[in-house]
Design a protein around this motif. Sequence first.
Motif: not given
Length: 135
Positions: A91-96, A106-111
Amino acid sequence: MWPWKARVSAATRKKLTAFLDEGSEIEGKYTFTGTVLLNGKFQGEIASPDTLIIGERGVVNATVRAGTLVVNGELVGNVHASERVELTGKARVFGDLESPVVVLDEGVMFEGHCRMPRPDASELTREAAVVPLKR
């Protein structure tokens, strides 16, 4: 066996009511009930009291309001989930994110920012009504 079944957690493994596969590109506002698996591209707004699963090949650029959200693909936008959010696999999540329960593998990208509000007052009342075990 479908390849996405192995990647969906046990908590969200329900009968699918809709499946949007690769090659689908949708823009606008999407509302639904039940469980939806989205593996295509979506831009706009998604609203549901139930479960949205963004598959590994799903690319979503939207504001999402759902009961439960499971992300295996890419999501750009803010999320409000009344029950839980699960970020799994790649998963790649960009937001609140805002949800009472948030699970990140583990390995998830969250910004973004994460807010976990307390459960509703009705849930707190239910917990207070639990009687301790007699010994």
